[in-house]
Design a protein around this motif. Structure first.
Motif, PDB file in Angstrom:
ATOM      1  N   ASP A  28      38.942  82.819  -5.030  1.00  0.00           N
ATOM      2  CA  ASP A  28      39.074  84.041  -4.248  1.00  0.00           C
ATOM      3  C   ASP A  28      40.107  84.920  -4.944  1.00  0.00           C
ATOM      4  OD1 ASP A  28      38.307  85.597  -2.238  1.00  0.00           O
ATOM      5  OD2 ASP A  28      39.320  84.501  -0.628  1.00  0.00           O
ATOM      6  N   GLU A  29      39.676  86.010  -5.505  1.00  0.00           N
ATOM      7  CA  GLU A  29      40.560  86.816  -6.353  1.00  0.00           C
ATOM      8  C   GLU A  29      41.628  87.533  -5.525  1.00  0.00           C
ATOM      9  OE1 GLU A  29      39.368  89.339 -10.099  1.00  0.00           O
ATOM     10  OE2 GLU A  29      39.093  90.497  -8.289  1.00  0.00           O
ATOM     11  N   PRO A  30      42.899  87.230  -5.787  1.00  0.00           N
ATOM     12  CA  PRO A  30      43.954  87.923  -5.039  1.00  0.00           C
ATOM     13  C   PRO A  30      44.027  89.395  -5.443  1.00  0.00           C
ATOM     14  CG  PRO A  30      44.811  86.013  -6.244  1.00  0.00           C
ATOM     15  CD  PRO A  30      43.440  86.271  -6.757  1.00  0.00           C
ATOM     16  N   GLN A 217      40.665  74.974 -14.300  1.00  0.00           N
ATOM     17  CA  GLN A 217      40.749  73.500 -14.275  1.00  0.00           C
ATOM     18  C   GLN A 217      41.685  72.961 -15.360  1.00  0.00           C
ATOM     19  OE1 GLN A 217      36.684  72.401 -14.870  1.00  0.00           O
ATOM     20  NE2 GLN A 217      36.201  72.321 -12.696  1.00  0.00           N
ATOM     21  N   LYS A 218      41.592  73.519 -16.547  1.00  0.00           N
ATOM     22  CA  LYS A 218      42.337  72.935 -17.673  1.00  0.00           C
ATOM     23  C   LYS A 218      43.766  73.452 -17.769  1.00  0.00           C
ATOM     24  CE  LYS A 218      38.298  72.120 -20.602  1.00  0.00           C
ATOM     25  NZ  LYS A 218      37.709  72.237 -21.951  1.00  0.00           N
ATOM     26  N   TRP A 219      43.971  74.738 -17.439  1.00  0.00           N
ATOM     27  CA  TRP A 219      45.302  75.322 -17.686  1.00  0.00           C
ATOM     28  C   TRP A 219      45.884  76.058 -16.470  1.00  0.00           C
ATOM     29  CZ3 TRP A 219      41.479  75.821 -21.666  1.00  0.00           C
ATOM     30  CH2 TRP A 219      41.731  75.046 -22.802  1.00  0.00           C
ATOM     31  N   ASN A 220      45.158  76.024 -15.353  1.00  0.00           N
ATOM     32  CA  ASN A 220      45.562  76.784 -14.170  1.00  0.00           C
ATOM     33  C   ASN A 220      45.797  78.261 -14.494  1.00  0.00           C
ATOM     34  OD1 ASN A 220      46.000  77.060 -11.432  1.00  0.00           O
ATOM     35  ND2 ASN A 220      48.218  76.837 -11.648  1.00  0.00           N
ATOM     36  N   LEU A 221      44.906  78.814 -15.303  1.00  0.00           N
ATOM     37  CA  LEU A 221      44.985  80.232 -15.687  1.00  0.00           C
ATOM     38  C   LEU A 221      43.592  80.828 -15.558  1.00  0.00           C
ATOM     39  CD1 LEU A 221      47.143  79.832 -18.919  1.00  0.00           C
ATOM     40  CD2 LEU A 221      47.899  80.834 -16.750  1.00  0.00           C
ATOM     41  N   ILE A 222      43.509  82.144 -15.569  1.00  0.00           N
ATOM     42  CA  ILE A 222      42.195  82.795 -15.622  1.00  0.00           C
ATOM     43  C   ILE A 222      42.141  83.722 -16.827  1.00  0.00           C
ATOM     44  CG2 ILE A 222      41.753  82.607 -13.141  1.00  0.00           C
ATOM     45  CD1 ILE A 222      42.457  85.642 -12.994  1.00  0.00           C
ATOM     46  N   ASN A 223      40.926  83.978 -17.280  1.00  0.00           N
ATOM     47  CA  ASN A 223      40.695  84.766 -18.489  1.00  0.00           C
ATOM     48  C   ASN A 223      41.077  86.229 -18.264  1.00  0.00           C
ATOM     49  OD1 ASN A 223      39.463  85.916 -20.827  1.00  0.00           O
ATOM     50  ND2 ASN A 223      38.151  84.106 -20.923  1.00  0.00           N
ATOM     51  N   ALA A 224      41.821  86.793 -19.198  1.00  0.00           N
ATOM     52  CA  ALA A 224      42.330  88.163 -19.019  1.00  0.00           C
ATOM     53  C   ALA A 224      41.488  89.217 -19.731  1.00  0.00           C
ATOM     54  CB  ALA A 224      43.761  88.251 -19.530  1.00  0.00           C
ATOM     55  N   LEU A 376      45.802  85.188 -17.386  1.00  0.00           N
ATOM     56  CA  LEU A 376      46.538  85.699 -16.227  1.00  0.00           C
ATOM     57  C   LEU A 376      46.861  84.545 -15.294  1.00  0.00           C
ATOM     58  CD1 LEU A 376      44.366  88.823 -15.282  1.00  0.00           C
ATOM     59  CD2 LEU A 376      46.462  88.799 -16.655  1.00  0.00           C
ATOM     60  N   ASP A 377      47.978  84.676 -14.615  1.00  0.00           N
ATOM     61  CA  ASP A 377      48.266  83.745 -13.535  1.00  0.00           C
ATOM     62  C   ASP A 377      47.238  84.000 -12.423  1.00  0.00           C
ATOM     63  OD1 ASP A 377      50.706  81.989 -12.240  1.00  0.00           O
ATOM     64  OD2 ASP A 377      49.608  83.193 -10.762  1.00  0.00           O
ATOM     65  N   PRO A 378      46.580  82.947 -11.923  1.00  0.00           N
ATOM     66  CA  PRO A 378      45.488  83.181 -10.967  1.00  0.00           C
ATOM     67  C   PRO A 378      45.955  83.739  -9.626  1.00  0.00           C
ATOM     68  CG  PRO A 378      45.918  80.823 -11.205  1.00  0.00           C
ATOM     69  CD  PRO A 378      46.752  81.515 -12.227  1.00  0.00           C
ATOM     70  N   VAL A 379      47.230  83.608  -9.310  1.00  0.00           N
ATOM     71  CA  VAL A 379      47.742  84.079  -8.016  1.00  0.00           C
ATOM     72  C   VAL A 379      48.494  85.403  -8.159  1.00  0.00           C
ATOM     73  CG1 VAL A 379      49.198  83.528  -6.031  1.00  0.00           C
ATOM     74  CG2 VAL A 379      47.914  81.702  -7.188  1.00  0.00           C
ATOM     75  N   SER A 380      49.457  85.424  -9.084  1.00  0.00           N
ATOM     76  CA  SER A 380      50.296  86.626  -9.196  1.00  0.00           C
ATOM     77  C   SER A 380      49.645  87.688 -10.076  1.00  0.00           C
ATOM     78  CB  SER A 380      51.651  86.255  -9.782  1.00  0.00           C
ATOM     79  OG  SER A 380      51.496  85.898 -11.150  1.00  0.00           O
ATOM     80  N   GLY A 381      48.669  87.281 -10.908  1.00  0.00           N
ATOM     81  CA  GLY A 381      48.051  88.227 -11.830  1.00  0.00           C
ATOM     82  C   GLY A 381      48.939  88.562 -13.012  1.00  0.00           C
TER      83      GLY A 381
END
Ligand SMILES: [Zn+2]
Length: 541
Positions: A28-30, A217-224, A376-381
């Motif tokens: 769920d994208e913050p 899953q692997k790095w707790n990050l999302i693609n920027a 990107l950090d998945p929560v703070s962006g």
């Protein structure tokens, strides 16, 4: 549990999976992340952007759109190139301001032909949508003047069954983008029949990549990145095509993307194995469209936007990103039409005229190193730099090299393999009369069979040794001369160690041990290493 209740639960689970795919419930994208990817406000008038529309363009809407376009524009013609497994027509739009629409007439115009294809993967819709907008702009909009200098052929939806289900694969669960040598699928056969007719100089294959999934899953990050790009990287692709793709097309496309505030990188991916922390640039395998098209002597690009797993989030930006890069590639082709045609034509001649004995790169490996990727950090962006073990395919390390033969020979029983070669534009001939020839034969000295199937095939890695022998070939044996522009596509299918060869995917079954006790087994493909005058006929399929 009653069977009725079971069915209801199953239906609910199905519906949930479908909604997940459309609404990105897995991640769920913050708001902090969402704000980083604003719309570009290009105001597209394609079906997905109709007022009130909340899902993707349906098959019926796409067909109605292309039909309407061809009715109201003299510049657009619609052709149906084939049918999907479930009987959906696969449309092709031809955009030209000339009266001609037949492939032969269009080639006589002496203008470069650009081929755009979308939705090989049914859950990556942004590229196909952008192509509808590009078709509109060429027919009656900002791109119309380009049609004085080039022809554009558009396949907006190569996998209509997958798109109808919003799944990557075709109706029988096979990946079209691993089928460009083996031709198991009617969709790929239809694409290549049309490609063989039009012989485009420039091809762009549009996709979308995973925003979170494996990265989370692997790095707790999302693609920027907004978009990743890569040209053909198979080690045999003529260097002058790679140079033009890099210095002209990529340079201009990335400048246009940067001007629009879009972040780009080389196309990269990572495996589904959570323990595997390596990242790979797009691969070297000959059977993916980007490489198959490059091996055919064309300028070929893969382009992917951030889209898989986020449903319709940022759809305008994703479509706009494809649109901006595709527009740049069309403009680059128009502005350099003579140079593009001359370079492609010289590359195809060089493939056809290469000397027997010159090396064919049968296997190659990526270069291993380290790279920093923007995440990107998945929560703070917030921006994060991810340093990873990275496999670079821009300058592959050659493995097995083998001297180029004059021709390959196959027994008459391998008609279906000869047909597959011809689908890749390879000219195949047959022996009119039996002939005994001095050839090289492959002996299997090692064989490793994969534990699981991949794209419907058990992959086999073999090691061979070649030796000279006299072989009697019956009338009807197939001969594939290397003196032709698509010779490289024959070599990567017929050299047994090649990653996508007919031996590697089990279409030519081989045993390690031969029929005589202790002798190695022979692959029924032979290399003609000395010129020979042979009574030949064109093979018919
Ligand atoms: Zn894809």
């Amino acid at each position: 549990m009653t069977s009725l209740r079971l069915i209801t639960l199953r239906a609910a689970a199905c519906l949930c999976a479908f909604l997940c795919a459309l609404t990105a419930c897995a991640y769920d994208e913050p708001a902090a992340v969402r704000l980083r990817f604003p719309d570009l406000s290009l105001a597209f008038d394609t079906p997905a952007f109709a007022p009130g529309k909340t899902d993707f363009t349906s098959y019926e809407e796409m067909m109605a759109f292309v039909e309407r376009l061809t009715e109201r524009s003299d510049s657009a013609t619609l052709r149906i190139i084939g049918e999907s497994q479930e009987g959906r027509s696969i449309p092709m739009l031809i955009l030209t301001n000339a009266r001609a629409t037949s492939a032969a007439d269009l080639q006589r115009l002496n203008r470069p032909i650009v081929w755009l294809q979308g939705l090989q993967h049914g859950d990556e819709p942004a590229g196909g949508e952008a192509m509808l907008a590009i078709a509109n702009a060429l027919a009656a909009g900002e791109l119309k003047p380009l049609l004085d200098r080039l022809t554009v052929v558009i396949i907006p939806r190569a996998n209509p069954d997958g798109a109808a289900r919003f799944t990557r694969r075709t109706a029988n669960s096979i990946d079209i983008n691993r089928d460009h040598i083996k031709f198991d699928l009617p969709e790929t056969v239809a694409l290549h029949r049309a490609l063989n007719e039009y012989q485009p100089q420039v091809l762009v294959d549009c996709h979308e990549f995973s925003v979170h999934n494996r990265w989370l899953q692997k790095w707790n990050l999302i693609n920027a990145y907004d978009v990743t790009l890569l040209y053909a990287t198979n080690a045999n692709v003529p260097q002058e095509l790679t140079a033009l793709a890099d210095e002209l097309y990529r340079a201009r496309a990335t400048a246009a993307l940067e001007q629009a505030g879009l972040r780009h990188y080389w196309y990269f991916t990572t495996s589904y194995d959570v323990a595997d922390k390596r990242v790979q640039m797009g691969g070297l395998a000959p059977d993916i469209a980007r490489n198959t098209f490059g091996l055919a002597g064309s300028i070929s690009f893969l382009m992917e936007t951030r889209g898989v797993g986020i449903g319709r989030e940022h759809y305008e930006r994703r479509v706009a990103t494809h649109y901006i890069a595709l527009r740049s590639m069309l403009e680059t082709t128009a502005d350099n039409a003579a140079r593009v045609q001359a370079t492609v034509s010289a590359a195809r001649s060089r493939i056809a005229e290469a000397r027997a004995g010159d090396p064919i790169i049968v296997t190659a490996q990526p270069r291993k190193g380290e790279r920093d990727l923007a995440m990107l950090d998945p929560v703070s962006g917030e921006e994060r730099t991810l340093t990873v073990a990275f496999e670079d395919t821009l300058q592959p390390v050659p493995g097995i090299l083998r001297p180029r033969p004059y021709a390959y020979l196959l027994p008459p029983s391998y008609r279906d393999l000869a047909r597959k070669l011809s689908l890749n534009g390879v000219r195949v001939q047959t022996l009119r009369r039996p002939a005994t020839l001095d050839v090289e034969a492959y002996a299997i000295v090692d064989k490793k069979v994969a534990a699981a199937t991949e794209e419907g095939h058990v992959h086999v890695a073999v090691t061979t040794e070649t030796s000279r022998k006299n072989v009697r070939f019956p009338a009807g044996s197939y001969i594939v001369s290397m003196a032709q522009p698509n010779a490289l596509l024959a070599a990567v299918a017929l050299e047994p160690e090649s990653a996508s060869s007919f031996v590697a995917i089990g279409l030519i079954p081989v045993d390690k041990r031969g029929s005589v006790e202790g002798s190695p087994s022979e692959v029924p493909v032979y290399r003609l290493t000395a010129p020979a005058r042979l009574p030949l006929a064109i093979a018919e399929f």
